[in-house]
Design a protein around this motif. Structure first.
Motif, PDB file in Angstrom:
ATOM      1  N   ALA A  67      45.252 -16.541  32.166  1.00 33.08           N
ATOM      2  CA  ALA A  67      43.950 -16.397  32.833  1.00 33.08           C
ATOM      3  C   ALA A  67      43.009 -17.491  32.312  1.00 33.08           C
ATOM      4  O   ALA A  67      42.833 -17.638  31.104  1.00 33.08           O
ATOM      5  CB  ALA A  67      43.357 -15.014  32.557  1.00 33.08           C
ATOM      6  N   VAL A  68      42.441 -18.270  33.244  1.00 35.92           N
ATOM      7  CA  VAL A  68      41.591 -19.414  32.887  1.00 35.92           C
ATOM      8  C   VAL A  68      40.181 -19.178  33.401  1.00 35.92           C
ATOM      9  O   VAL A  68      39.955 -19.176  34.615  1.00 35.92           O
ATOM     10  CB  VAL A  68      42.149 -20.729  33.482  1.00 35.92           C
ATOM     11  CG1 VAL A  68      41.289 -21.908  33.056  1.00 35.92           C
ATOM     12  CG2 VAL A  68      43.599 -20.932  33.074  1.00 35.92           C
ATOM     13  N   PRO A  69      39.204 -18.965  32.513  1.00 33.42           N
ATOM     14  CA  PRO A  69      37.823 -18.774  32.975  1.00 33.42           C
ATOM     15  C   PRO A  69      37.257 -20.069  33.554  1.00 33.42           C
ATOM     16  O   PRO A  69      37.368 -21.135  32.942  1.00 33.42           O
ATOM     17  CB  PRO A  69      37.063 -18.377  31.698  1.00 33.42           C
ATOM     18  CG  PRO A  69      38.116 -18.063  30.678  1.00 33.42           C
ATOM     19  CD  PRO A  69      39.314 -18.864  31.056  1.00 33.42           C
ATOM     20  N   VAL A  70      36.655 -19.993  34.725  1.00 35.63           N
ATOM     21  CA  VAL A  70      36.021 -21.148  35.384  1.00 35.63           C
ATOM     22  C   VAL A  70      34.554 -20.815  35.595  1.00 35.63           C
ATOM     23  O   VAL A  70      34.227 -19.774  36.171  1.00 35.63           O
ATOM     24  CB  VAL A  70      36.703 -21.465  36.731  1.00 35.63           C
ATOM     25  CG1 VAL A  70      36.038 -22.679  37.384  1.00 35.63           C
ATOM     26  CG2 VAL A  70      38.193 -21.708  36.532  1.00 35.63           C
ATOM     27  N   VAL A  71      33.681 -21.695  35.108  1.00 33.67           N
ATOM     28  CA  VAL A  71      32.244 -21.398  35.121  1.00 33.67           C
ATOM     29  C   VAL A  71      31.489 -22.496  35.863  1.00 33.67           C
ATOM     30  O   VAL A  71      31.169 -23.541  35.282  1.00 33.67           O
ATOM     31  CB  VAL A  71      31.695 -21.271  33.688  1.00 33.67           C
ATOM     32  CG1 VAL A  71      30.242 -20.804  33.712  1.00 33.67           C
ATOM     33  CG2 VAL A  71      32.552 -20.318  32.863  1.00 33.67           C
ATOM     34  N   PRO A  72      31.191 -22.301  37.162  1.00 31.05           N
ATOM     35  CA  PRO A  72      30.318 -23.242  37.867  1.00 31.05           C
ATOM     36  C   PRO A  72      28.850 -22.945  37.510  1.00 31.05           C
ATOM     37  O   PRO A  72      28.422 -21.794  37.524  1.00 31.05           O
ATOM     38  CB  PRO A  72      30.583 -22.959  39.353  1.00 31.05           C
ATOM     39  CG  PRO A  72      31.765 -22.026  39.376  1.00 31.05           C
ATOM     40  CD  PRO A  72      31.755 -21.306  38.080  1.00 31.05           C
ATOM     41  N   ILE A 103      35.286 -25.150  31.803  1.00 33.10           N
ATOM     42  CA  ILE A 103      36.510 -24.346  31.692  1.00 33.10           C
ATOM     43  C   ILE A 103      36.500 -23.647  30.345  1.00 33.10           C
ATOM     44  O   ILE A 103      36.408 -24.301  29.292  1.00 33.10           O
ATOM     45  CB  ILE A 103      37.773 -25.209  31.824  1.00 33.10           C
ATOM     46  CG1 ILE A 103      37.744 -25.994  33.145  1.00 33.10           C
ATOM     47  CG2 ILE A 103      39.020 -24.347  31.738  1.00 33.10           C
ATOM     48  CD1 ILE A 103      37.704 -25.128  34.382  1.00 33.10           C
ATOM     49  N   GLY A 104      36.560 -22.328  30.372  1.00 36.39           N
ATOM     50  CA  GLY A 104      36.506 -21.545  29.143  1.00 36.39           C
ATOM     51  C   GLY A 104      37.862 -21.431  28.465  1.00 36.39           C
ATOM     52  O   GLY A 104      38.867 -21.996  28.903  1.00 36.39           O
ATOM     53  N   LYS A 105      37.885 -20.681  27.384  1.00 37.59           N
ATOM     54  CA  LYS A 105      39.110 -20.494  26.603  1.00 37.59           C
ATOM     55  C   LYS A 105      40.091 -19.613  27.386  1.00 37.59           C
ATOM     56  O   LYS A 105      39.783 -18.480  27.742  1.00 37.59           O
ATOM     57  CB  LYS A 105      38.770 -19.829  25.269  1.00 37.59           C
ATOM     58  CG  LYS A 105      39.952 -19.648  24.355  1.00 37.59           C
ATOM     59  CD  LYS A 105      39.523 -18.993  23.043  1.00 37.59           C
ATOM     60  CE  LYS A 105      40.709 -18.775  22.116  1.00 37.59           C
ATOM     61  NZ  LYS A 105      40.291 -18.121  20.851  1.00 37.59           N
TER      62      LYS A 105
END
Length: 814
Positions: A157-162, A209-211
């Protein structure tokens, strides 16, 4: 995605050009790009957004394309049936069976090897603005399947933060405006606000891109937990990592200005100090007045509108007055990594009023929140005080000795900032350097923060030393006046208007370099055998040393050091040779040099630029020589060079004393520790034998290196002679320094205009007070014993000056 593919096919050539233009405007760092570039056929990626939003999906699609990755075929939650390419689902299925059904079914595609996009929340509506959880069923079914069915496929799971509004100030929900509650907040906003922000920002979102969370690994290490517990934990980790990216970029959630004042007024430590003041006999109305005054004047009040205003005004200003910036990319990356561990305590050098503006501007460029900056109360004048406070400044008094209530308010305010994870910035020098070198540290603020760390009241911040430098500083003329004893002009709006002409001048290049971040607690504990005050001093000296170590040597520094050498006049060729010599010495000493000095083939070009840049201080009619009235303007830049190379320069010069080299090295070192604060972090024998190769190579230039600090030794000598004259009479330090700045040097002193310096005189008195030669009081009388010691110091300085002059004669003959 079919939705975006359909748009693309219907736009035509011109429309797709515009679409590509928007796509190219998305800010996405190489570091984050690398996190997405690793692909593996045996891995399924689940890209996690905080909330479903068509524009966020579009931005993610653009980012994945840049990384060479197809947009996932599975999109959760229900928006997938409208925008996704999921073959299993249709809009009719969603309407009949509901969102839970869609989340239950689509996970099967992920199990079979498809990548997915998952939104944790569905944004609220105008009538029900609160976000609602989404994709719960999907995560639950995915976890249950992975626990019960064996598979070699791994799931990440890859956190994506716009982030659409990069200057947003994040406020706690209880303080959101009605508009924010309807349209959304910086970290979770709906389609309406996203659309508006994309228009106002010129469509320039930033994507972080988060951890990542390795779901397969998490399951294997938490096999004892139920499926519901695991899916809940994974969701929590995703929210935590997304929030971490928001915090690193925009800062933590904050209270409003009124909320902060209300919190401080209810703080138990402040209330106790208030009661103590009343119990000690102070009038309650006076204490209340002081309390209200303190609470109202200290806190900052960052504003999204003001931060945006700052950005645009500063972008215009920098382009107008500077030719460019030299920025430490790796340093800013280290700063951001340090911020992942907790709040930062940012400590820059202080060369100009614009230091914090330059640093804040670049922190924004490197996707970090604007820090809360300690500013002198003298800068709170109207209307700039409002703009500074809205830009993150909090105002403190220059001195508050004996005012326990004010100190308690300031201490609790700082504790509040650090406990919320807010980055704090202050200048450890306490004031702008009028001499061009780092000012001896003032540890008041550092002592307060260190006390909070030692007591466990706050988490230990990471100290980030920062060197900010300029090819030419805006205030060099005013610094010359102030160092000569003229009163400092009080800051006000009319003074800003008066100095508006600086925008019409060019000041070369500016630079920022970031030192190695270190833990305040670790540094305090490393010297636990010392008293608390001494440990704080060690932290200050290490910070000062890191700042100097990261100071960029510029062409103006090298030029000033070259022209203010033993000679009084030069041909252009002679001066250029000296310029090259000192540039090479800086390089071989391990100094960091600006880009203008890195290429030997272009040195002459930048030498001529420096000569032209300082033309108003230099006479070039026949030979090149400095106008005596302007030597102080140039010594500012010379000092900046000397502080960087002081250790090897002193080691080389000391060797000229022959058998007495080690004794003279230690003695001169100890006489310069107030002038060069970075020397205090090292022992005097640190550099004595550390530069044997340099010492041999530059042996014939010992007079030049002695001349580096002859103006300081001469200034100390002049002050000591004047002190001896006061035998038995009371000396009021401030008045005494003011008087001797107006007088002419004594006949037996070396006459150099830059030797008559308020900075040198103050530092010399502080030096002899710390050594016990002078009383540590603002008023004192020199006793016979004191006079005897001063005479010994006078004789030692006279011998040093004579030695330098003799070296100069010998080496000029050679």
């Amino acid at each position: 995605m079919k939705f975006f593919s359909g748009i693309s096919s219907s736009l035509g050539l011109v429309g797709n050009r515009f679409l590509k233009l928007f796509s190219d405007r998305i800010e996405f760092s190489d570091e984050d790009l690398n996190k997405l570039s690793e692909t593996d056929e045996n891995i399924s990626y689940i890209y996690v957004l905080r909330a479903e939003n068509a524009l966020d999906y579009f931005v993610l699609k653009c980012v994945l394309e840049k990384a060479g990755i197809d947009f996932p075929s599975v999109v959760v939650p229900q928006i997938s049936s409208v925008l996704g390419s999921n073959k299993t689902l249709t809009l009719i299925q969603k309407l009949i069976f509901g969102a839970d059904f869609t989340e239950t079914v689509v996970f099967k595609d992920v199990i079979s090897g498809h990548n997915a996009v998952v939104a944790l929340f569905s944004p609220g509506t105008i009538f029900h603005p609160k976000d609602t959880p989404a994709a719960n069923k999907f995560l639950y079914n995915l976890v249950c399947t992975l626990k019960t069915e064996k598979t070699d496929r791994r799931f990440i799971a890859v956190p994506v933060v716009p982030i659409w509004q990069r200057h947003s100030v994040r406020q706690q929900s209880s303080h959101q405006s009605v508009v924010e509650k309807i349209l959304g907040t910086p970290e979770h906003y709906g389609i309406i606000k996203t659309t508006l922000m994309s228009l106002f920002s010129g469509f320039r979102p930033v994507v972080k891109i988060g951890k990542p969370v390795h779901i397969s690994d998490y399951l294997s290490t938490h096999s004892h937990l139920t499926c519901r517990a695991v899916s809940k934990n994974i969701r929590f980790l995703m929210e935590k990592h997304i929030e971490s990216e928001f915090r690193l970029f925009l800062g933590p959630l904050m209270e409003s200005f009124e909320g902060i004042k209300r919190t401080l007024s209810h703080n138990k430590n402040i209330i106790n100090e208030f009661l103590d003041a009343v119990d000690n006999g102070e009038k309650s109305q006076d204490v209340i007045k002081e309390l209200n005054k303190s609470i109202n004047e200290i806190p900052s009040s960052p504003s999204t509108a003001i931060l945006t205003f700052h950005k645009h005004i500063l972008s215009f200003t920098w382009n107008l007055i500077y030719k460019g910036f030299e920025i430490d990319d790796e340093g800013f990356s280290r700063m951001r990594q340090a911020a992942e561990k907790g709040p930062l305590l940012i400590i820059p050098s202080h060369r100009s009023h614009i230091d914090y503006l330059v640093l804040s501007w670049f922190m924004d460029k490197y996707h970090m929140p604007i820090p809360h900056i300690a500013a002198g109360k003298n800068l709170s004048f109207w209307p700039m005080g409002t703009l500074f406070r809205g830009g993150g400044a909090f105002f403190i008094r220059r001195t508050f000795k004996g005012n326990k209530l004010y100190k308690t308010v300031l201490t609790e305010y700082l504790a509040m900032l650090f406990n919320k994870g807010i980055n704090v910035e202050f200048f450890i020098e306490g004031t702008r350097s009028r001499s061009g070198k780092i000012v001896y540290p003032k540890t008041g603020m550092l002592s307060i923060i260190s006390g909070l760390v030692q007591s466990g009241a706050i988490p230990s911040p990471m100290i980030v030393p920062v060197s900010i430098g300029y090819e030419k500083v805006l205030e060099d003329n005013s610094y010359n006046d102030e160092d000569s004893g003229k009163p400092k002009q009080k800051e006000n709006f009319s003074l800003i208007l008066k100095n508006f002409s600086v925008l019409l001048n060019k000041y070369g290049r500016a630079n920022i370099r970031i030192g190695e971040p270190f833990s305040l607690a670790d540094e305090l504990n490393s010297s636990s055998q010392l008293e608390f005050e001494d440990r704080v001093n060690q932290v200050a000296f290490r910070t000062a040393s890191e700042i100097v170590q990261n100071t960029l040597v510029t062409s103006s520094m090298v030029f000033a050091a070259a022209i203010l050498g033993p000679e009084t006049q030069f041909t252009e060729n002679q001066l250029f040779k000296r310029y090259v010599l000192l540039r090479d010495f800086a390089v071989e000493s391990g100094a960091k040099i600006s880009k203008t000095l890195q290429n030997k083939d272009t040195l002459y070009k930048y030498f001529l630029r420096s000569l032209k840049g300082f033309s108003r201080y230099i006479n070039t009619d026949n030979l090149i020589m400095v106008n005596p009235h302007h030597r102080k303007n140039l010594v500012y830049y010379k000092n900046g060079y000397i502080q960087v190379v002081i250790k090897p320069a002193l080691a080389i010069f000391s060797r000229s004393f022959g058998v007495g080299a080690s004794i003279m090295h230690e003695y001169i070192w100890n006489q310069l520790v107030r002038e060069f604060a970075n020397l205090n972090f090292h022992n005097s024998d640190f550099s004595q034998d550390k530069y044997p190769d340099l010492s041999e190579k530059y042996k014939s230039y010992e007079a030049i290196f002695g001349w580096f600090f002859i103006h300081i030794i001469s200034g100390q000598l002049y002050l000591l002679e004047k002190l001896v004259e006061t035998r038995g009479n009371e000396v009021v330090i401030k008045e005494f320094i003011s008087e001797i700045l107006k007088s002419q040097p004594m006949k037996n002193s070396l006459y150099l205009p830059e030797s008559s310096s308020m900075t040198t005189f103050r530092d010399t008195i502080s030096l002899f007070q710390s050594q016990g030669i002078l009383p540590e009081e603002a008023k004192f009388s020199c006793t016979d014993e004191c006079i005897s010691k001063l005479n010994m110091e006078i004789k030692a300085r006279q011998e040093i000056i004579q030695h330098i002059q003799q070296l100069q004669i010998l080496q000029s003959n050679d």
